[in-house]
Design a protein around this motif. Structure first.
Motif, PDB file in Angstrom:
ATOM      1  N   PHE B 320       0.791  -1.133   0.117  1.00  0.00           N
ATOM      2  CA  PHE B 320       0.106  -0.108   0.128  1.00  0.00           C
ATOM      3  C   PHE B 320       0.847   1.253  -0.022  1.00  0.00           C
ATOM      4  O   PHE B 320       0.431   2.455  -0.130  1.00  0.00           O
ATOM      5  CB  PHE B 320      -0.981   0.118   1.261  1.00  0.00           C
ATOM      6  CG  PHE B 320      -2.030  -1.014   1.224  1.00  0.00           C
ATOM      7  CD1 PHE B 320      -2.462  -1.619  -0.029  1.00  0.00           C
ATOM      8  CD2 PHE B 320      -2.131  -1.665   2.397  1.00  0.00           C
ATOM      9  CE1 PHE B 320      -3.526  -2.709  -0.096  1.00  0.00           C
ATOM     10  CE2 PHE B 320      -3.311  -2.539   2.504  1.00  0.00           C
ATOM     11  CZ  PHE B 320      -3.930  -3.000   1.320  1.00  0.00           C
ATOM     12  N   ALA B 321       2.117   1.107   0.312  1.00  0.00           N
ATOM     13  CA  ALA B 321       3.098   2.429   0.360  1.00  0.00           C
ATOM     14  C   ALA B 321       3.033   3.217  -0.860  1.00  0.00           C
ATOM     15  O   ALA B 321       2.701   4.387  -0.734  1.00  0.00           O
ATOM     16  CB  ALA B 321       4.426   1.883   0.800  1.00  0.00           C
ATOM     17  N   PRO B 322       3.145   2.589  -1.840  1.00  0.00           N
ATOM     18  CA  PRO B 322       3.189   3.538  -3.095  1.00  0.00           C
ATOM     19  C   PRO B 322       1.765   4.053  -3.377  1.00  0.00           C
ATOM     20  O   PRO B 322       1.636   5.491  -3.607  1.00  0.00           O
ATOM     21  CB  PRO B 322       3.336   2.359  -4.345  1.00  0.00           C
ATOM     22  CG  PRO B 322       3.696   1.166  -3.752  1.00  0.00           C
ATOM     23  CD  PRO B 322       3.319   1.179  -2.539  1.00  0.00           C
ATOM     24  N   VAL B 323       0.555   3.590  -2.929  1.00  0.00           N
ATOM     25  CA  VAL B 323      -0.658   4.247  -2.920  1.00  0.00           C
ATOM     26  C   VAL B 323      -0.531   5.514  -2.080  1.00  0.00           C
ATOM     27  O   VAL B 323      -0.991   6.578  -2.448  1.00  0.00           O
ATOM     28  CB  VAL B 323      -2.028   3.503  -2.800  1.00  0.00           C
ATOM     29  CG1 VAL B 323      -3.048   3.856  -2.964  1.00  0.00           C
ATOM     30  CG2 VAL B 323      -1.793   2.192  -3.486  1.00  0.00           C
ATOM     31  N   LEU B 324      -0.075   5.252  -0.872  1.00  0.00           N
ATOM     32  CA  LEU B 324      -0.454   6.304   0.111  1.00  0.00           C
ATOM     33  C   LEU B 324       0.799   7.196   0.065  1.00  0.00           C
ATOM     34  O   LEU B 324       0.488   8.478   0.317  1.00  0.00           O
ATOM     35  CB  LEU B 324      -0.222   5.494   1.569  1.00  0.00           C
ATOM     36  CG  LEU B 324      -1.247   4.705   1.933  1.00  0.00           C
ATOM     37  CD1 LEU B 324      -1.005   4.089   3.319  1.00  0.00           C
ATOM     38  CD2 LEU B 324      -2.588   5.677   2.450  1.00  0.00           C
ATOM     39  N   LYS B 325       1.965   6.802  -0.651  1.00  0.00           N
ATOM     40  CA  LYS B 325       2.883   7.886  -0.544  1.00  0.00           C
ATOM     41  C   LYS B 325       2.667   8.915  -1.588  1.00  0.00           C
ATOM     42  O   LYS B 325       2.952   9.994  -1.450  1.00  0.00           O
ATOM     43  CB  LYS B 325       4.132   7.327  -1.218  1.00  0.00           C
ATOM     44  CG  LYS B 325       5.105   6.837  -0.218  1.00  0.00           C
ATOM     45  CD  LYS B 325       6.372   6.163  -0.971  1.00  0.00           C
ATOM     46  CE  LYS B 325       7.174   5.374   0.112  1.00  0.00           C
ATOM     47  NZ  LYS B 325       8.009   4.522  -0.564  1.00  0.00           N
ATOM     48  N   GLY B 326       1.731   8.344  -2.715  1.00  0.00           N
ATOM     49  CA  GLY B 326       1.425   9.641  -3.550  1.00  0.00           C
ATOM     50  C   GLY B 326       2.668  10.161  -4.115  1.00  0.00           C
ATOM     51  O   GLY B 326       3.564   9.574  -4.599  1.00  0.00           O
ATOM     52  N   TRP B 327       2.763  11.621  -4.257  1.00  0.00           N
ATOM     53  CA  TRP B 327       3.989  12.297  -4.895  1.00  0.00           C
ATOM     54  C   TRP B 327       4.944  12.538  -3.711  1.00  0.00           C
ATOM     55  O   TRP B 327       5.822  13.522  -3.940  1.00  0.00           O
ATOM     56  CB  TRP B 327       3.564  13.298  -5.674  1.00  0.00           C
ATOM     57  CG  TRP B 327       2.795  12.989  -6.730  1.00  0.00           C
ATOM     58  CD1 TRP B 327       2.720  11.504  -7.422  1.00  0.00           C
ATOM     59  CD2 TRP B 327       2.275  13.714  -7.880  1.00  0.00           C
ATOM     60  NE1 TRP B 327       2.124  11.678  -8.520  1.00  0.00           N
ATOM     61  CE2 TRP B 327       1.545  12.903  -8.887  1.00  0.00           C
ATOM     62  CE3 TRP B 327       2.148  14.980  -8.043  1.00  0.00           C
ATOM     63  CZ2 TRP B 327       1.125  13.406 -10.042  1.00  0.00           C
ATOM     64  CZ3 TRP B 327       1.417  15.754  -9.358  1.00  0.00           C
ATOM     65  CH2 TRP B 327       0.961  14.658 -10.122  1.00  0.00           C
ATOM     66  N   ALA B 328       4.483  12.290  -2.313  1.00  0.00           N
ATOM     67  CA  ALA B 328       5.561  12.702  -1.544  1.00  0.00           C
ATOM     68  C   ALA B 328       6.915  12.153  -1.528  1.00  0.00           C
ATOM     69  O   ALA B 328       7.050  11.011  -1.662  1.00  0.00           O
ATOM     70  CB  ALA B 328       4.903  12.484  -0.016  1.00  0.00           C
ATOM     71  N   THR B 329       7.823  13.189  -1.055  1.00  0.00           N
ATOM     72  CA  THR B 329       9.021  12.406  -1.331  1.00  0.00           C
ATOM     73  C   THR B 329       9.548  12.229   0.451  1.00  0.00           C
ATOM     74  O   THR B 329      10.358  11.079   0.321  1.00  0.00           O
ATOM     75  CB  THR B 329      10.142  13.980  -1.274  1.00  0.00           C
ATOM     76  OG1 THR B 329       9.563  14.747  -2.396  1.00  0.00           O
ATOM     77  CG2 THR B 329      11.604  13.454  -1.856  1.00  0.00           C
ATOM     78  N   LEU B 330       8.854  12.684   1.234  1.00  0.00           N
ATOM     79  CA  LEU B 330       8.983  12.137   2.672  1.00  0.00           C
ATOM     80  C   LEU B 330       8.100  11.249   2.940  1.00  0.00           C
ATOM     81  O   LEU B 330       6.866  11.645   3.242  1.00  0.00           O
ATOM     82  CB  LEU B 330       9.174  13.385   3.500  1.00  0.00           C
ATOM     83  CG  LEU B 330      10.415  14.276   3.345  1.00  0.00           C
ATOM     84  CD1 LEU B 330      10.021  15.633   4.150  1.00  0.00           C
ATOM     85  CD2 LEU B 330      11.699  13.696   3.805  1.00  0.00           C
ATOM     86  N   TYR B 331       8.242   9.940   3.148  1.00  0.00           N
ATOM     87  CA  TYR B 331       7.381   9.138   3.582  1.00  0.00           C
ATOM     88  C   TYR B 331       7.788   8.243   4.782  1.00  0.00           C
ATOM     89  O   TYR B 331       8.846   7.633   4.867  1.00  0.00           O
ATOM     90  CB  TYR B 331       6.963   8.120   2.582  1.00  0.00           C
ATOM     91  CG  TYR B 331       5.890   7.244   2.893  1.00  0.00           C
ATOM     92  CD1 TYR B 331       4.529   7.806   3.072  1.00  0.00           C
ATOM     93  CD2 TYR B 331       6.063   5.793   3.191  1.00  0.00           C
ATOM     94  CE1 TYR B 331       3.492   6.827   3.362  1.00  0.00           C
ATOM     95  CE2 TYR B 331       4.905   5.158   3.610  1.00  0.00           C
ATOM     96  CZ  TYR B 331       3.717   5.548   3.579  1.00  0.00           C
ATOM     97  OH  TYR B 331       2.729   4.606   4.059  1.00  0.00           O
ATOM     98  N   PRO B 332       6.864   8.547   5.963  1.00  0.00           N
ATOM     99  CA  PRO B 332       7.508   7.985   7.292  1.00  0.00           C
ATOM    100  C   PRO B 332       7.403   6.006   7.131  1.00  0.00           C
ATOM    101  O   PRO B 332       6.889   5.839   6.459  1.00  0.00           O
ATOM    102  CB  PRO B 332       6.176   8.338   8.156  1.00  0.00           C
ATOM    103  CG  PRO B 332       5.047   8.538   7.341  1.00  0.00           C
ATOM    104  CD  PRO B 332       5.741   8.877   6.015  1.00  0.00           C
TER     105      PRO B 332
END
Lengths: 100, 377
Positions: B320-332
């Motif tokens: 799911f990380a790619p879906v939630l990351k969106g275009w964010a560079t910083l992903y926790p």
């Protein structure tokens, strides 16, 4: 004469028993993981209190998703009736609920 | 009773032998069924864990955050607002918060810069979130330069990193002194980003919020309950894209399963005819078919659920990380607080196992009531 081959139901019933046991075990395992994470959770709650944080840092790509609860008032499609959401994470967020 | 169980076991024996005769077909069905359940259960566990964690963490958020709005946009709050708020009965601990965003062109990421007086920082020191440190490749003692509002550049020493276990709330945070923040973000003296207010009696929260709007018409109070409700809604079942993708997958599976379960092949019809001819009753055939549906759906459910549990709580929901990351560079990078809702699990069971088991019965009953000779022909 009885065949020495095991009945097909034996391995399946064993699999079923194993599956149900593991499913029940996930409940116990989640409790174990929760216990192990309790100290981190307490520390994070303290951090939220100390820094007066209001939001999760789950989406960092736009300010209205970084601080969901602090965003400006906005309406869906306010830019243009056909305007699509700029950021993928914006599509995961529901529009604000209307007050009764 | 013993007779009943031994009879059911013989039926399971027969059903399994029958399923194994068409191994390839049933193995494919089982694989797709398992994957669909694994995906559905993953979404269920993931959102429930995030929902619970957000509620637990944000229950310590400020009781009221007061923003000022000009032309529908968030504006800085003048310091005299704090005095005006202080005159409203029921309020105590009124503090101005200093924070803002900083765009870092190096990694094309937005930071959340906050003033902190808790960490005994000097004006040239900062504390940063672990995700940010990882993205910039910096550690404690390194320098980090941030461009200032006046066009200059400030170089800060990283005094400490926020714990990596707190990434869910602190991934993009940069903590600095209020003075350094004002210089970096260009917030003039006498202004704050917003104000946090504690209320003596929590039951008076709404009343205090109403008084705030009355006294300061350009202000917008955000209550803690509203923050919690926002996150409750975000992680509720009715989410956007993930659910949409799932609905498509599930519909495709329903068509596949329905076609598979409801339409009997000529071979299966012949089998039913032979069984009837050798003395099986309609009830026996229906029970046999019921076991066929149950064996497939129950196996898929148990395996799918266990895969989902491992994926979400041991594999950090990496799918799911790619879906939630969106275009964010910083992903926790965070570990979810594992919560399993027994009711949700039961719902998933009812929606995935029972319909399949039942869908197999109707066409079987139709074939079983037909004359064996006609069916076999």
């Amino acid at each position: 004469m009885r065949s020495s081959k095991p009945r097909p139901s034996t391995p399946w019933l064993f699999f079923l028993l194993l599956g149900i046991s593991f499913t029940l075990l996930t409940f116990a395992d989640s409790l174990r993981l929760r216990d192990a994470m309790q100290a981190d959770l307490t520390a994070n709650r303290q951090l939220v209190r100390d820094l007066a944080l209001t939001d999760l840092a789950l989406f960092t790509d736009a300010r209205y998703v970084r601080h969901l609860s602090q965003q400006d008032n906005y309406a869906a499609f306010q830019d243009h009736p056909m305007a699509l959401e700029h950021f993928p994470s914006g599509s995961l967020i529901m529009p604000p609920q209307l007050s009764p | 009773m013993n007779h009943f169980f031994s009879r059911q076991r013989y039926l399971i024996d027969y059903t399994l032998a029958s399923l194994l005769r068409r191994k390839g077909k049933h193995a494919t069905l089982l694989l797709i069924y398992t994957l669909v359940i694994a995906l559905l259960a993953s979404v269920m566990l993931f959102t429930e864990a995030l929902r619970q964690e957000s509620q637990l963490l944000l229950s310590d958020a400020p009781e009221i955050v007061l923003q000022r709005q000009i032309a529908g946009r968030h504006a800085l709050v003048p310091v005299d607002y704090l005095e005006k708020i202080g005159t409203i009965r029921g309020t105590h601990q009124i503090e101005g918060r200093l924070w803002g965003y900083h765009y870092d062109a190096t990694i094309k990421a937005n930071y959340t810069v906050m003033a902190s007086e808790e960490h005994a920082l000097t004006n040239s020191e900062i504390i940063i979130g672990a995700t940010l440190a990882r993205s910039r490749g910096v550690a404690v003692g390194d320098m980090l330069s941030l461009s200032a509002a006046d066009g200059g550049t400030f170089v800060f020493t990283i005094k400490a990193l926020l714990p990596s276990t707190s990434e869910l709330v602190s991934s993009d945070l940069v903590l600095m002194t209020p003075h350094a923040l004002r210089l970096t973000l260009g917030i003039p003296e006498g202004f704050y980003t917003d104000v946090i207010i504690a209320v003596r009696n929590p039951r008076e929260m709404q009343k205090v919020a109403a008084k705030l709007i009355e006294r300061l018409p350009d202000s917008r109070p955000i209550l803690r309950d509203e923050i919690l409700r926002t996150y409750e809604a975000v992680f509720a079942w009715r989410q956007g894209v993930v659910l949409l993708l799932l609905v498509t997958t599930v519909l495709a599976f329903i068509i596949f399963a329905w076609d598979r379960a409801s339409g009997l092949s000529a071979e299966e019809r012949r089998e039913i005819g032979i069984l009837k001819a050798v003395g099986w009753e309609i009830g026996d055939i229906l029970q046999m078919k019921f076991w066929e549906g149950t064996i497939i759906s129950l196996s898929a459910f148990l395996t799918g659920y266990l895969i989902a549990y491992l994926h979400v709580f041991y594999g950090n929901a990496s799918l799911f990380a790619p879906v939630l990351k969106g275009w964010a560079t910083l992903y926790p990078d965070f570990r979810l607080y594992p919560v399993i809702d027994a009711l949700q699990l039961t719902t998933l069971f009812c929606f995935t196992v029972i319909p399949y088991a039942v869908a197999t019965l109707v066409p079987t009953w139709r074939s079983a009531i037909t004359d064996p000779e006609e069916v076999m022909r």
